[in-house]
Design a protein around this motif. Sequence first.
Motif, short mmCIF file in Angstrom:
data_model
loop_
_atom_site.label_atom_id
_atom_site.label_comp_id
_atom_site.label_asym_id
_atom_site.label_seq_id
_atom_site.Cartn_x
_atom_site.Cartn_y
_atom_site.Cartn_z
N HIS A 99 0.84 -1.20 0.00
CA HIS A 99 0.00 0.00 0.00
C HIS A 99 0.88 1.26 0.00
O HIS A 99 1.76 1.40 0.85
N TYR A 100 0.67 2.16 -0.95
CA TYR A 100 1.55 3.33 -1.06
C TYR A 100 0.78 4.57 -1.55
O TYR A 100 -0.35 4.46 -2.05
N TRP A 101 1.42 5.72 -1.40
CA TRP A 101 0.86 6.98 -1.85
C TRP A 101 1.39 7.26 -3.26
O TRP A 101 2.59 7.27 -3.49
N HIS A 108 -4.01 7.02 -2.52
CA HIS A 108 -3.40 5.79 -2.01
C HIS A 108 -3.74 4.64 -2.95
O HIS A 108 -4.86 4.54 -3.44
N HIS A 187 0.38 3.68 7.32
CA HIS A 187 -0.56 2.91 6.48
C HIS A 187 -1.64 2.14 7.26
O HIS A 187 -2.53 1.55 6.66
N ARG A 190 -6.37 4.56 8.37
CA ARG A 190 -6.90 4.94 7.05
C ARG A 190 -7.89 6.10 7.15
O ARG A 190 -8.14 6.64 8.23
#
Length: 276
Positions: A99-101, A108, A187, A190
């Motif tokens: 999971h990343y920006w 995201h 992360h 949320r």
Amino acid sequence: MQIPIWPGAVPDAISAPKPESVGPATGHGGWIQARDVSQPTMTVYAPKGQNAGAAVVVFPGGGFKVLAMDLEGTEICDWLTSRGITCVLLKYRVPNGNHYWDEKCQCHVTPKVARALQDAQRTIKLVRSKATELHIDPAKIGVIGFSAGGYLVAQASNIFAPAYKPVDAVDKLSSRPDFAVALYPGHLCRAGGKFDSSIRVSGQAPPTFLLQAWDDPVDPICNSTLYAQALGQAGVSAEVHLFAKGGHAFGLRDKDHPVSSWPSLVENWLKDIGIL
């Protein structure tokens, strides 16, 4: 010595990967950044002095884009080995292995394949398979992660079903860590201040140590508090330390604030849970 964690082809390999590179980065007093890692490796550092019989796998941070290989890697291993702990530094796949920006869409993104989790699970199993060779107790293998690496700690602590197809006999072993440490994890908290729904915290999660600073400009403390709450509800022992100052990505380099006492807090906790 860097050892490839996969015996043959890397599962879900990145097609046409860019060549891996390592270089200096600015901020935090300068740090070494590993980029475009497509062939994950682990490096084992033997304990100095008396062997405590425990091992810790280190997950550096870097937003699942790069890896902070010294600040949240080799420097951490220097501290752990000085306490008699075998240190295993994992160089997991980046970018976008979790999971990343995404800067382009300003959003995201959760990739379909969690390559970083595959690498983390495999490494824990691999260390367990080498317990005799490394002179460690296979029931004293823990993980420590920073920032994005802290998220990987939470995943590895709760997701035990293999994230990849077994490749050899090593994969018959458990990937569950026996204890877990997450510093300034990201992360997990949320949108709307809700805990990441993809991680189902169960009573099987290991005892966990969490630490974060209130003034962290990157990952707010809800990452630690929400996870601690979920662990508590599952009946898992959690120790949580929140400091007023420290910012983000301080590693072992903060000398100006009380947050710099974190290594001794971790050591006392490890004694308390019977690891040291």
